[in-house]
Design a protein around this motif. Structure first.
Motif, PDB file in Angstrom:
ATOM      1  N   PRO A 124      22.918  12.010  75.158  1.00  0.00           N
ATOM      2  CA  PRO A 124      21.510  11.967  74.766  1.00  0.00           C
ATOM      3  C   PRO A 124      20.718  13.106  75.383  1.00  0.00           C
ATOM      4  O   PRO A 124      20.984  13.520  76.505  1.00  0.00           O
ATOM      5  CB  PRO A 124      21.035  10.611  75.314  1.00  0.00           C
ATOM      6  N   GLY A 125      19.751  13.615  74.618  1.00  0.00           N
ATOM      7  CA  GLY A 125      18.863  14.655  75.145  1.00  0.00           C
ATOM      8  C   GLY A 125      19.305  16.051  74.793  1.00  0.00           C
ATOM      9  O   GLY A 125      18.527  16.990  74.856  1.00  0.00           O
ATOM     10  N   VAL A 131      30.965  24.519  73.861  1.00  0.00           N
ATOM     11  CA  VAL A 131      30.375  24.042  75.113  1.00  0.00           C
ATOM     12  C   VAL A 131      31.473  23.507  76.021  1.00  0.00           C
ATOM     13  O   VAL A 131      32.613  23.339  75.610  1.00  0.00           O
ATOM     14  CB  VAL A 131      29.337  22.917  74.858  1.00  0.00           C
ATOM     15  N   THR A 132      31.098  23.275  77.286  1.00  0.00           N
ATOM     16  CA  THR A 132      31.997  22.566  78.193  1.00  0.00           C
ATOM     17  C   THR A 132      31.365  21.227  78.492  1.00  0.00           C
ATOM     18  O   THR A 132      30.207  21.150  78.893  1.00  0.00           O
ATOM     19  CB  THR A 132      32.199  23.359  79.494  1.00  0.00           C
ATOM     20  N   PHE A 133      32.131  20.187  78.248  1.00  0.00           N
ATOM     21  CA  PHE A 133      31.643  18.837  78.441  1.00  0.00           C
ATOM     22  C   PHE A 133      32.076  18.361  79.824  1.00  0.00           C
ATOM     23  O   PHE A 133      33.239  18.481  80.201  1.00  0.00           O
ATOM     24  CB  PHE A 133      32.236  17.947  77.342  1.00  0.00           C
ATOM     25  N   GLY A 134      31.124  17.860  80.616  1.00  0.00           N
ATOM     26  CA  GLY A 134      31.467  17.426  81.965  1.00  0.00           C
ATOM     27  C   GLY A 134      31.180  15.963  82.181  1.00  0.00           C
ATOM     28  O   GLY A 134      30.104  15.475  81.834  1.00  0.00           O
ATOM     29  N   ARG A 137      31.964  12.810  85.221  1.00  0.00           N
ATOM     30  CA  ARG A 137      32.587  12.422  86.480  1.00  0.00           C
ATOM     31  C   ARG A 137      33.485  11.216  86.277  1.00  0.00           C
ATOM     32  O   ARG A 137      33.272  10.415  85.354  1.00  0.00           O
ATOM     33  CB  ARG A 137      31.519  12.077  87.521  1.00  0.00           C
ATOM     34  N   ALA A 138      34.465  11.077  87.156  1.00  0.00           N
ATOM     35  CA  ALA A 138      35.410   9.970  87.051  1.00  0.00           C
ATOM     36  C   ALA A 138      34.681   8.627  87.072  1.00  0.00           C
ATOM     37  O   ALA A 138      35.101   7.684  86.402  1.00  0.00           O
ATOM     38  CB  ALA A 138      36.423  10.044  88.192  1.00  0.00           C
ATOM     39  N   ASP A 139      33.573   8.576  87.820  1.00  0.00           N
ATOM     40  CA  ASP A 139      32.819   7.314  87.902  1.00  0.00           C
ATOM     41  C   ASP A 139      32.241   6.909  86.555  1.00  0.00           C
ATOM     42  O   ASP A 139      31.851   5.763  86.376  1.00  0.00           O
ATOM     43  CB  ASP A 139      31.651   7.462  88.881  1.00  0.00           C
ATOM     44  N   ASN A 140      32.154   7.865  85.639  1.00  0.00           N
ATOM     45  CA  ASN A 140      31.484   7.579  84.380  1.00  0.00           C
ATOM     46  C   ASN A 140      32.448   7.521  83.208  1.00  0.00           C
ATOM     47  O   ASN A 140      32.048   7.557  82.054  1.00  0.00           O
ATOM     48  CB  ASN A 140      30.401   8.623  84.109  1.00  0.00           C
ATOM     49  N   ILE A 141      33.727   7.445  83.498  1.00  0.00           N
ATOM     50  CA  ILE A 141      34.716   7.234  82.446  1.00  0.00           C
ATOM     51  C   ILE A 141      35.674   6.157  82.948  1.00  0.00           C
ATOM     52  O   ILE A 141      36.393   6.349  83.921  1.00  0.00           O
ATOM     53  CB  ILE A 141      35.422   8.555  82.038  1.00  0.00           C
ATOM     54  N   ASP A 182      25.038   8.945  79.086  1.00  0.00           N
ATOM     55  CA  ASP A 182      23.784   9.283  79.780  1.00  0.00           C
ATOM     56  C   ASP A 182      24.048  10.140  81.015  1.00  0.00           C
ATOM     57  O   ASP A 182      23.203  10.908  81.438  1.00  0.00           O
ATOM     58  CB  ASP A 182      23.070   8.013  80.247  1.00  0.00           C
ATOM     59  N   LYS A 183      25.233   9.952  81.614  1.00  0.00           N
ATOM     60  CA  LYS A 183      25.530  10.647  82.871  1.00  0.00           C
ATOM     61  C   LYS A 183      26.372  11.896  82.646  1.00  0.00           C
ATOM     62  O   LYS A 183      26.897  12.466  83.586  1.00  0.00           O
ATOM     63  CB  LYS A 183      26.294   9.695  83.801  1.00  0.00           C
TER      64      LYS A 183
END
Ligand SMILES: Nc1ncnc2c1ncn2[C@@H]1O[C@H](COP(=O)(O)OP(=O)(O)OP(=O)(O)O)[C@@H](O)[C@H]1O
Ligand SMILES: [Mg+2]
Lengths: 298, 361
Positions: free
Chosen positions: B263-264, B273-276, B278-282, B346-347
């Protein structure tokens, strides 16, 4: 036929034992024995003339012997301290030089490359009262119009000898202290800077303690050297004038070979060796102590 | 107390430039951590502030005073070195009091300051030992004590904990933080350990190859990395980065997987693009934390597991790139098991595929 079976360790050590006894043990025992006889080189049979402690008693009560002893200690004290200070200064300067340091280090070693006999001749010439370099220079510069008797006056002669000693051996201190400077870890020096030290304070509180082991090693080496000083003095003044530069070993050499009283000379030699041993042990003690202070070794 | 300012500071060794014109404002009593990989110029920067390294260009100010040409002793700083740099021939007491001694303070004043510092760092029983008879942690405390005895305006720490074991490191970290709260002095702290940086810093300065990549509070740099370098350097495990192309307002990975645009973001069609993330968010479905409304799902095969206790780290591959995911309330997982993962969009972050710079939401 049964062969003599020696234990293997003895067989392996045998060559060393034979060589050592031939070159060290036998002369040592012989000289020790002869110091208890009235052995004279001119009368070989006097080697069997046992006189007990007579030679030692004579040496201990001989004013000439103690004068030479005192002079040797004086030479040791003055020369070693001067060499240490000059060597330290030299090493500090060389360590600060950024280019050509290698060349300077090599140049520093030059005096060590000459035989002490040659150094003796060299300074005998330099300090000669008529044709010597020093007097010529002083006279040309108009500082004096007299021929200063460098090697003839008792005090000046001692000074000249010390000068020659210092010239030859300052580099021993210089090189060893330089090695010490290279070995100082950078961290404590930087910490000292941050702690607010001026360069003098850094030197006094950090550099110097780190250098002390190196200074003591140089002292130990040089004290042995000076305690047996012979060649330079022999050449420059021959112990003169009127024995005023007589050192222990010039006295012993003269007694043994000129006067041919080998038994007596050996007795003096054995007493003199204690001087060298004393200084060596002393400096090694200081060395171990300074290393322990730095937390090195036990 | 003092603020520290670096203005276009450059360090050159001969022709080799290792610090490239960096700018940094450090406020009074701020705890700033310089962090970055080995060889990025952290120590060099710190040593220029300390005065142990000449400044090749620019200007360093401490307390509003330009200190470029002042020797360390006139900068009113203390430094704790990586290898402690204690004086081996002095006792702990003498080490601690040394700076006051060379400043020609009276002995009672020195004793008093030393006793206080020893008290703070629980060094009192060790005061008469030499550094050689101390453990690494104790030496470290002496090094710190030596620094605090002087009451400097600025403390400089160069990886002070890197020689300690993990447990001691955690302990000392807390000690340092407490010390800062007590002394309220400005601290510049160098480390290459991002955990240390996150836990200690008021602000983190991330450096790479002699440049500053980002400056910000620990949360700022964690949540809004300015580029892929910061994104992977801060946070553990490092942020997963995947190459993607914008397609029909979605993100397409090279293996054909499609996920919704975070979003955003509104990127042009076809942009690389490079999509990033974090492990906490997958997280595997059924083992996720409560999450927001924008979700995406991907299916991946688990190649490796690293149980960490409260969670398990799962290693998989998506579009040819390794992806680390976190499984909360973990159950045993077989390698080779295929699982469906939820991505909290979102993250997630998007970076320019070429420059690595973060894209604007
Ligand atoms: N005396 C020197 N001469 C030339 N280059 C140097 C010198 N000292 C450091 N460098 C270079 O400067 C760069 C930065 O070094 P620095 O010590 O600041 O790194 P660092 O970030 O502290 O790394 P680490 O985490 O390993 O301590 C390195 O690439 C290093 O090779
Ligand atoms: Mg470093």
């Amino acid at each position: 036929m049964k062969r003599l079976k020696l234990p293997p360790w003895l067989v392996l050590l045998l060559p060393a034992i034979i060589i050592l006894s031939a070159v060290v043990l036998i002369p040592l025992v012989f000289s020790l024995y002869s110091s208890f006889t009235s052995y004279r080189l001119t009368r070989p049979d006097s080697i069997f003339n046992w006189v007990g402690l007579f030679n030692y008693e004579k040496a201990v009560t001989d004013v000439k012997f103690w004068a030479a002893f005192g002079r040797t200690v004086l030479l040791l004290a003055v020369a070693l301290n001067l060499e240490m200070l000059l060597g330290l200064g030299l090493a500090l300067m060389v360590s600060k030089v950024t280019s050509g340091q290698r060349l300077l280090r090599t140049m520093m070693m030059f005096p060590m490359m000459f035989s002490p006999i040659l150094v003796g001749f060299q300074f005998k010439f330099i300090f000669n009262d008529n044709v010597g370099l020093v007097n010529n220079a002083l006279q040309s510069l108009g500082i004096t119009d007299q021929a200063i008797p460098w090697l003839v006056d008792g005090n000046l002669a001692m000074f000249s000898i010390i000068f020659a000693e210092v010239w030859t051996a300052t580099s021993v201190f210089g090189i060893l202290i330089l090695a010490g400077l290279y070995a100082i870890p950078r961290d404590p020096l930087e910490a000292a800077k941050v702690d607010g030290c001026t360069s003098l304070q850094s030197f006094r509180y950090v550099t110097l303690p780190f250098l002390m082991p190196f200074i003591y090693i140089a002292m130990a080496i040089r004290s042995l050297d000076v305690a047996r000083a012979y060649d330079i003095v022999q050449i420059m003044t021959n112990g003169g004038p009127a024995r005023r530069t007589e050192l222990l070993w010039t006295l012993i050499g003269r007694t043994g070979y000129v006067d041919a009283r080998m038994g007596y000379a050996n007795a003096m030699g054995y007493i003199s060796i204690f001087l060298a041993i004393f200084f060596t042990v002393y400096f090694f003690k200081k060395l171990t102590q300074s290393r322990r202070e730095l937390g090195m070794g036990a | 107390m003092a603020n520290v300012t670096l203005r276009n500071v450059v360090k050159k060794y001969g022709v080799l430039e290792v610090v490239h014109s960096i700018n940094l404002e450090i406020a009074d009593s701020e705890f700033v951590v310089l962090v970055g990989p080995s060889g990025c110029g952290k120590s060099t920067t710190l040593r220029m502030v300390a005065g142990l390294e000449a400044i090749s260009g620019g200007e360093v100010q401490i307390g509003g005073r330009v200190v470029n040409d002042l020797p360390p002793r006139e900068r009113n700083i203390s430094m704790v070195f990586q290898n402690y740099a204690l004086y081996p021939h002095m006792t702990v007491r003498e080490n601690l009091g040394f700076s006051l001694k060379v400043a020609k303070q009276a002995q009672p004043v020195i004793d008093d300051a030393v006793d206080k510092a020893a008290e703070i760092l629980s060094l009192t029983p060790l005061l008469d030992r030499k550094p050689g008879a101390l453990s690494g942690g104790q030496r470290q405390r002496v090094a710190m004590g030596r620094a605090i005895v002087r009451h400097p305006e600025v403390f400089l720490f160069d990886e002070p904990l890197s020689n300690l074991d993990a447990k001691l490191r955690t302990q000392m970290r807390v000690e340092i933080k407490k010390l800062h709260q007590k002394l309220k002095s400005t601290i510049i702290y160098v480390t290459h350990d991002q955990v240390e940086a996150m836990t200690l810093a008021d602000r983190i300065v991330i450096m790479r190859d002699g440049h500053i990549e980002q400056v910000g509070t620990p949360l700022e740099v964690f949540e809004n990395p300015l580029n892929t370098f910061v994104a992977t350097f801060i946070g553990s495990p490092p942020m997963n980065l995947l190459d993607a192309v914008v397609k029909d307002g979605k993100l397409a990975f090279s293996d054909g997987t499609l996920i919704a645009m975070p979003p955003g973001y509104s990127q042009a069609e076809g942009q690389a693009v490079t999509f990033g993330v974090r492990a906490d968010n997958i997280m595997p479905v059924g083992h996720a934390l409560p999450h927001g409304e924008h979700m995406a799902e991907v299916e991946m095969e688990v190649n490796l597991t690293e149980p960490l206790g409260t969670e398990t780290l799962l290693f998989s591959v998506l579009a040819g790139k390794e992806v680390q995911a976190k499984m909360f309330n973990p159950r045993p997982v077989q390698t080779g098991e295929r699982m469906t993962f939820q991505i909290m969009l979102d993250k997630c972050h998007l970076f320019d595929a070429e420059t690595g710079a973060a894209l604007k939401r």
